[in-house]
Design a protein around this motif. Structure first.
Motif, PDB file in Angstrom:
ATOM      1  N   ARG A   1       0.554  -0.778   0.170  1.00 40.26           N
ATOM      2  CA  ARG A   1      -0.282   0.175   0.609  1.00 40.26           C
ATOM      3  C   ARG A   1       1.100   1.601   0.376  1.00 40.26           C
ATOM      4  NH1 ARG A   1      -5.331  -1.588   1.635  1.00 40.26           N
ATOM      5  NH2 ARG A   1      -5.503  -3.509   2.191  1.00 40.26           N
ATOM      6  N   PRO A   2       0.407   2.779  -0.707  1.00 38.59           N
ATOM      7  CA  PRO A   2       1.115   3.273  -0.242  1.00 38.59           C
ATOM      8  C   PRO A   2       1.552   3.602   1.528  1.00 38.59           C
ATOM      9  CG  PRO A   2      -0.648   4.070  -1.556  1.00 38.59           C
ATOM     10  CD  PRO A   2      -0.999   2.708  -0.676  1.00 38.59           C
ATOM     11  N   GLY A   3       3.312   4.038   1.299  1.00 36.81           N
ATOM     12  CA  GLY A   3       3.759   4.511   1.861  1.00 36.81           C
ATOM     13  C   GLY A   3       4.783   3.483   2.269  1.00 36.81           C
ATOM     14  N   ASP A   4       4.068   2.193   2.305  1.00 41.73           N
ATOM     15  CA  ASP A   4       5.004   0.848   2.564  1.00 41.73           C
ATOM     16  C   ASP A   4       6.499   1.046   1.396  1.00 41.73           C
ATOM     17  OD1 ASP A   4       3.206  -0.323   3.943  1.00 41.73           O
ATOM     18  OD2 ASP A   4       3.234  -0.892   2.368  1.00 41.73           O
ATOM     19  N   ARG A   5       7.808   0.728   1.756  1.00 40.18           N
ATOM     20  CA  ARG A   5       8.426   0.544   1.534  1.00 40.18           C
ATOM     21  C   ARG A   5       9.039  -0.563   0.984  1.00 40.18           C
ATOM     22  NH1 ARG A   5      12.698   4.179   2.600  1.00 40.18           N
ATOM     23  NH2 ARG A   5      11.557   4.728   4.065  1.00 40.18           N
ATOM     24  N   LEU A   6       9.657  -0.847  -0.193  1.00 41.52           N
ATOM     25  CA  LEU A   6      10.060  -2.080  -0.726  1.00 41.52           C
ATOM     26  C   LEU A   6      11.387  -2.736   0.018  1.00 41.52           C
ATOM     27  CD1 LEU A   6       9.247  -1.832  -4.993  1.00 41.52           C
ATOM     28  CD2 LEU A   6       7.447  -3.022  -2.708  1.00 41.52           C
ATOM     29  N   PRO A   7      11.735  -3.765  -0.260  1.00 40.39           N
ATOM     30  CA  PRO A   7      12.672  -4.882  -0.055  1.00 40.39           C
ATOM     31  C   PRO A   7      13.840  -3.508  -0.699  1.00 40.39           C
ATOM     32  CG  PRO A   7      11.761  -5.888  -0.078  1.00 40.39           C
ATOM     33  CD  PRO A   7      10.597  -4.936  -0.487  1.00 40.39           C
ATOM     34  N   PRO A   8      15.319  -3.758  -0.038  1.00 40.24           N
ATOM     35  CA  PRO A   8      16.753  -3.361  -1.240  1.00 40.24           C
ATOM     36  C   PRO A   8      16.534  -3.901  -2.401  1.00 40.24           C
ATOM     37  CG  PRO A   8      17.313  -3.813   1.418  1.00 40.24           C
ATOM     38  CD  PRO A   8      15.857  -4.901   1.590  1.00 40.24           C
ATOM     39  N   GLU A   9      17.598  -4.148  -3.559  1.00 37.23           N
ATOM     40  CA  GLU A   9      17.765  -4.476  -4.095  1.00 37.23           C
ATOM     41  C   GLU A   9      18.227  -5.705  -3.959  1.00 37.23           C
ATOM     42  OE1 GLU A   9      20.115  -2.216  -7.194  1.00 37.23           O
ATOM     43  OE2 GLU A   9      18.335  -0.528  -7.043  1.00 37.23           O
TER      44      GLU A   9
ATOM     45  N   ILE B   1       5.879   4.146  -7.656  1.00 35.90           N
ATOM     46  CA  ILE B   1       6.896   4.607  -6.787  1.00 35.90           C
ATOM     47  C   ILE B   1       7.954   5.396  -6.688  1.00 35.90           C
ATOM     48  CG2 ILE B   1       7.199   2.007  -6.138  1.00 35.90           C
ATOM     49  CD1 ILE B   1      10.087   1.721  -7.544  1.00 35.90           C
ATOM     50  N   ARG B   2       7.980   5.878  -5.596  1.00 33.63           N
ATOM     51  CA  ARG B   2       9.644   7.118  -5.531  1.00 33.63           C
ATOM     52  C   ARG B   2      10.659   6.414  -4.857  1.00 33.63           C
ATOM     53  NH1 ARG B   2       7.440  10.748  -1.312  1.00 33.63           N
ATOM     54  NH2 ARG B   2       8.619   9.146  -0.129  1.00 33.63           N
ATOM     55  N   THR B   3      11.790   6.578  -5.738  1.00 36.85           N
ATOM     56  CA  THR B   3      13.455   5.883  -5.342  1.00 36.85           C
ATOM     57  C   THR B   3      14.233   7.058  -5.415  1.00 36.85           C
ATOM     58  OG1 THR B   3      13.982   6.436  -7.565  1.00 36.85           O
ATOM     59  CG2 THR B   3      13.107   3.900  -6.522  1.00 36.85           C
ATOM     60  N   GLY B   4      14.880   7.052  -3.722  1.00 36.36           N
ATOM     61  CA  GLY B   4      15.391   7.885  -3.420  1.00 36.36           C
ATOM     62  C   GLY B   4      16.789   7.324  -3.117  1.00 36.36           C
ATOM     63  N   THR B   5      18.458   8.199  -3.217  1.00 41.09           N
ATOM     64  CA  THR B   5      19.504   7.399  -2.747  1.00 41.09           C
ATOM     65  C   THR B   5      19.930   8.010  -1.179  1.00 41.09           C
ATOM     66  OG1 THR B   5      20.505   9.505  -3.559  1.00 41.09           O
ATOM     67  CG2 THR B   5      20.215   7.359  -4.893  1.00 41.09           C
ATOM     68  N   GLY B   6      20.515   6.431  -1.140  1.00 39.73           N
ATOM     69  CA  GLY B   6      21.484   7.135   0.126  1.00 39.73           C
ATOM     70  C   GLY B   6      21.099   6.849   1.738  1.00 39.73           C
ATOM     71  N   SER B   7      21.163   6.473   2.237  1.00 35.78           N
ATOM     72  CA  SER B   7      20.554   5.503   3.143  1.00 35.78           C
ATOM     73  C   SER B   7      19.382   6.176   5.254  1.00 35.78           C
ATOM     74  CB  SER B   7      21.191   5.517   4.697  1.00 35.78           C
ATOM     75  OG  SER B   7      22.722   6.808   5.276  1.00 35.78           O
ATOM     76  N   GLY B   8      18.910   7.711   4.293  1.00 35.67           N
ATOM     77  CA  GLY B   8      18.454   8.240   5.304  1.00 35.67           C
ATOM     78  C   GLY B   8      16.446   7.520   4.625  1.00 35.67           C
ATOM     79  N   PRO B   9      15.200   7.978   6.073  1.00 35.78           N
ATOM     80  CA  PRO B   9      13.880   7.643   5.970  1.00 35.78           C
ATOM     81  C   PRO B   9      13.405   8.418   4.209  1.00 35.78           C
ATOM     82  CG  PRO B   9      14.591  10.134   6.052  1.00 35.78           C
ATOM     83  CD  PRO B   9      15.482   9.444   6.486  1.00 35.78           C
ATOM     84  N   THR B  10      14.070   8.590   3.140  1.00 34.96           N
ATOM     85  CA  THR B  10      13.654   8.821   2.124  1.00 34.96           C
ATOM     86  C   THR B  10      14.383   7.657   1.115  1.00 34.96           C
ATOM     87  OG1 THR B  10      14.486  10.870   1.345  1.00 34.96           O
ATOM     88  CG2 THR B  10      12.392  10.891   2.793  1.00 34.96           C
TER      89      THR B  10
ATOM     90  N   ALA C   1      13.221   2.813  -2.724  1.00 38.50           N
ATOM     91  CA  ALA C   1      12.071   2.222  -3.289  1.00 38.50           C
ATOM     92  C   ALA C   1      10.362   2.556  -2.078  1.00 38.50           C
ATOM     93  CB  ALA C   1      11.586   1.286  -4.270  1.00 38.50           C
ATOM     94  N   ILE C   2      10.011   3.815  -2.382  1.00 38.04           N
ATOM     95  CA  ILE C   2       9.013   4.059  -1.689  1.00 38.04           C
ATOM     96  C   ILE C   2       6.462   3.445  -2.218  1.00 38.04           C
ATOM     97  CG2 ILE C   2       7.938   5.100   0.296  1.00 38.04           C
ATOM     98  CD1 ILE C   2      10.666   5.842   1.059  1.00 38.04           C
ATOM     99  N   ILE C   3       6.155   2.731  -2.260  1.00 36.11           N
ATOM    100  CA  ILE C   3       4.784   3.131  -3.050  1.00 36.11           C
ATOM    101  C   ILE C   3       4.756   4.604  -2.519  1.00 36.11           C
ATOM    102  CG2 ILE C   3       2.818   1.720  -2.937  1.00 36.11           C
ATOM    103  CD1 ILE C   3       5.137  -0.175  -3.689  1.00 36.11           C
ATOM    104  N   ILE C   4       3.776   4.838  -3.827  1.00 40.92           N
ATOM    105  CA  ILE C   4       3.323   6.274  -3.330  1.00 40.92           C
ATOM    106  C   ILE C   4       1.991   6.326  -3.869  1.00 40.92           C
ATOM    107  CG2 ILE C   4       5.511   7.608  -3.663  1.00 40.92           C
ATOM    108  CD1 ILE C   4       4.716   8.297  -6.133  1.00 40.92           C
TER     109      ILE C   4
END
Length: 259
Positions: free
Chosen positions: A40-48, A75-84, A87-90
């Motif tokens: 659902r929106p807001g869920d984060r996919l597992p790492p690659e 989905i929205r994807t972001g780099t790094g290690s923070g909360p964003t 890949a996050i379902i939007i």
């Protein structure tokens, strides 16, 4: 699903998936979870790395599937290690978006002539629209051309960049429907392109010709010459299939240079 896939273990079909189709395994898995509400929106996919291990495919295939989902706005994807990061379902697929996801699976069984003809229609429209747009940016496509000019690329690497180049042009057009349709047809296109490459004896010469054609197409787009860009992209796509001995029937390929 926020940390691990909802179904454990890779299926035998996923583990045995050819490289040209492996990204479809990832897409089908995520598609199923989206459509049945597991994701659902807001869920984060597992790492690659985790998706790759669980589904039995390469990380490049995971990235390709995520790129398709991002193009579709799911989905929205972001780099790094923070909360964003990651890949996050939007959004969840509804209506036409769900149909486009289903296209990923169905496209593999579409008639060859129809796939090529549709690709020609879409890509001709893309380059013509880009050429007519004074605010266009072909920077991403140019970056891919630079990568394609490397002389140590393997055939699969070259073809992966080739596919990315054509998708980048569709995305640059700003038409999200065309971009999504191109992404939806990617599996069918890729399978024929791979098959064609295996039939080309003088691959180095063919790759050099394809590089030259790519540059000419982008030069025409950047010059604002839509008519030339349409002709070049038509000849580029149709010419590859003909050189590979995969040419569809003449009736299946519309030629924009003819009335």
């Amino acid at each position: 699903m926020t940390g691990t896939p909802t179904r454990s273990g890779a299926s035998p079909a996923a583990a045995a998936a050819p490289a040209a189709r492996a990204w479809r395994v990832v897409l089908e898995r995520i598609e199923t979870d989206l459509l049945d509400g597991t994701l659902r929106p807001g869920d984060r996919l597992p790492p690659e790395r985790e998706l790759s291990a669980t589904l039995g495919v390469g990380r490049s295939s995971v990235r390709e599937a995520l790129r398709v989902l991002e193009v579709m706005g799911l989905i929205r994807t972001g780099t790094g290690s923070g909360p964003t990061s990651g890949a996050i379902i939007i959004a969840t697929p509804q209506g036409g978006m769900s149909a486009l996801l289903r296209l990923q699976v169905a496209a593999q069984g579409f008639p060859f002539d129809d796939v090529v003809a549709t690709r020609l229609v879409l890509e001709s429209a893309v380059v013509e629209a880009l050429a007519a747009d004074a605010t266009r940016s072909t920077a991403d496509a140019r970056d891919i051309l630079v990568a394609m000019d490397a002389d140590d690329l393997t055939v699969p690497e070259f073809l992966a960049l080739d596919a990315q180049l054509h998708l980048a042009l569709a995305e640059a057009s700003g038409n999200v429907v065309i971009a999504a349709m191109m992404a939806g047809l990617r599996t069918a296109i890729e399978s024929y392109v791979q098959a064609g490459a295996a039939r080309i004896v003088e691959w180095d010469a063919a790759a050099a010709r394809l590089r030259s054609e790519h540059h000419a197409i982008l030069d025409a787009v950047d010059a604002g010459d839509g008519t030339r860009a349409r002709t070049l992209v038509h000849d580029h796509i149709a010419g590859y299939y003909e050189a590979a001995g995969l040419a569809p029937t003449a009736a299946g390929i519309p030629n924009p240079t003819r009335p």
